[in-house]
Scaffold this active site. Sequence first.
Site, PDB file in Angstrom:
ATOM      1  CB  ILE A  12      -1.284  -0.256   1.119  1.00 36.75           C
ATOM      2  CG1 ILE A  12      -1.794  -1.245   1.169  1.00 36.75           C
ATOM      3  CG2 ILE A  12      -1.888   1.320   0.859  1.00 36.75           C
ATOM      4  CD1 ILE A  12      -2.689  -1.447   2.600  1.00 36.75           C
ATOM      5  CG  ASP A  31      10.232  -0.612   4.717  1.00 35.63           C
ATOM      6  OD1 ASP A  31      10.122  -1.662   5.048  1.00 35.63           O
ATOM      7  OD2 ASP A  31       9.039  -0.388   4.145  1.00 35.63           O
ATOM      8  CG  ASN A  35       6.225  -8.869   4.102  1.00 36.59           C
ATOM      9  OD1 ASN A  35       6.007  -9.308   3.571  1.00 36.59           O
ATOM     10  ND2 ASN A  35       4.921  -8.139   4.171  1.00 36.59           N
ATOM     11  CG  ASP A  58      12.958  -1.861  13.125  1.00 39.21           C
ATOM     12  OD1 ASP A  58      11.613  -1.521  13.562  1.00 39.21           O
ATOM     13  OD2 ASP A  58      12.956  -3.408  13.380  1.00 39.21           O
ATOM     14  CE  LYS A  84      -0.101  -7.776   4.294  1.00 39.49           C
ATOM     15  NZ  LYS A  84       0.154  -7.239   2.850  1.00 39.49           N
ATOM     16  CB  SER A 124      -7.772  -3.312   9.478  1.00 39.49           C
ATOM     17  OG  SER A 124      -8.498  -4.877   8.765  1.00 39.49           O
ATOM     18  CE1 TYR A 149      -2.516  -6.775  10.699  1.00 42.22           C
ATOM     19  CE2 TYR A 149      -4.867  -7.113  10.479  1.00 42.22           C
ATOM     20  CZ  TYR A 149      -3.817  -6.076  10.037  1.00 42.22           C
ATOM     21  OH  TYR A 149      -3.725  -5.720   9.188  1.00 42.22           O
ATOM     22  CE  LYS A 153      -3.261  -2.935  11.110  1.00 42.80           C
ATOM     23  NZ  LYS A 153      -2.292  -2.314  10.753  1.00 42.80           N
ATOM     24  CE1 TYR A 177      -5.566   2.267   4.352  1.00 44.06           C
ATOM     25  CE2 TYR A 177      -4.458   0.648   4.929  1.00 44.06           C
ATOM     26  CZ  TYR A 177      -4.635   1.695   4.929  1.00 44.06           C
ATOM     27  OH  TYR A 177      -3.571   2.400   5.271  1.00 44.06           O
TER      28      TYR A 177
END
Length: 341
Positions: A12, A31, A35, A58, A84, A124, A149, A153, A177
């Site tokens: 994203i 980043d 991943n 990190d 995620k 999310s 997970y 959130k 999202y």
Amino acid sequence: MTILLAGGAGYIGSHTAVSLLEAGHDVVIVDNYINSSPAAVDRVEELTGRTVTRYRADVTDKAAMTAIFAENTIDCVIHFAGLKAVGESGRVPLRYYRNNLDTTLTLLECMAAAGVKRIVFSSSATVYGDENPVPYVETMRRGGSSHPYGWTKIMMEQIFEDTAKADSDLSVVLLRYFNPIGAHPSGRLGEDPRGVPNNLMPYITQVAVGRRDRLTVFGGDYPTPDGTCRRDYLHIMDLAEGHLRAVEYAMAHTGTEVFNLGTGTPYSVLEIVHAFESASGVAIPCTIGPRRPGDLPQFWADPSKAERVLGWKARRSLEDMCRDSWNWQRQNPMGYGENKE
Ligand code: NAD
Ligand code: UDP
């Protein structure tokens, strides 16, 4: 404006970087590529003809983040940096709680020290839990979660709300999202999961390109029109444009505001498979298998608040989503390939 994208090399973040750069903003990406691949950032530069300031760091590393905030004048942060994978989060919960909560706390502390007051967060639809009726509306209470997970959130939304309550200059936009799929229409950027894909569309495209034999549909006996789960899939470029609107909103307001980013239209797993087959001309062998633990039968967004307040609405069709997913995978059968860390 200069916008710091924490986790900006990911699926994203990289597409959002393109939208922000094309709108004339400057972008700083931080980043650790846990991943993702630096090649995605190269391609953002290639597509936009712009240079991205980038750091391999990190986001939980406070000294590194403090230095990054000191070296750049940041107007707004977008926080994508998180782990995620729902199933993995149940196997290694502490890794998920440590990484996802710690990236959030570190960012908020570094922002406070540097006087940066605007942040947009990747939340999310999972925070609605299984207690709310569909379609989900932002005024509904957050639910619980069947996996760590989801709990990260829920907890992070609470952390943001409490922090904004305590600092009246802070502006927080929580973006919930729904299910982003698709790729940049050039085929140069897309979703490149590591190992076996957990999500539906990358699994389908990997079957289409011959990397996997067949798709297992998780459950055919749900109380839905064709017995398979329904989700609100939206095109990644629509989602990217939603971030542009969210940043503009964050610059002009204070406090916490929550927005669903979805289309408002659900599609079943089988509808996605058939739409992909007709967009690509490739048959996807499928087997109906057992349900995946924790999956909800169906959910979709009421996206009207984002349209009303942000002026954002998903414009791209399911056909666009399938065509662009296929275009990406066909041109990059192994994703970012050997460039991946
Ligand atoms: P992604 O894994 O492609 O991107 C996340 C990025 O964060 C990766 O580049 C990863 O390397 C980086 N990262 C993770 N931990 C980090 C750390 N400690 N320091 C620095 N970088 C770190 O995932 P995505 O699909 O782009 O998702 C972005 C965000 O949106 C995540 O927070 C995710 O939970 C959330 N989200 C995604 C979806 C989805 O369907 N893709 C749906 C809802 C919410
Ligand atoms: N799904 C599936 N087979 C797969 C991956 C996913 O049938 O290999 C289904 C899954 O059960 C869900 C839908 O596709 O109903 C979307 O799954 P995804 O993991 O992409 O999104 P989420 O369930 O997190 O909304």
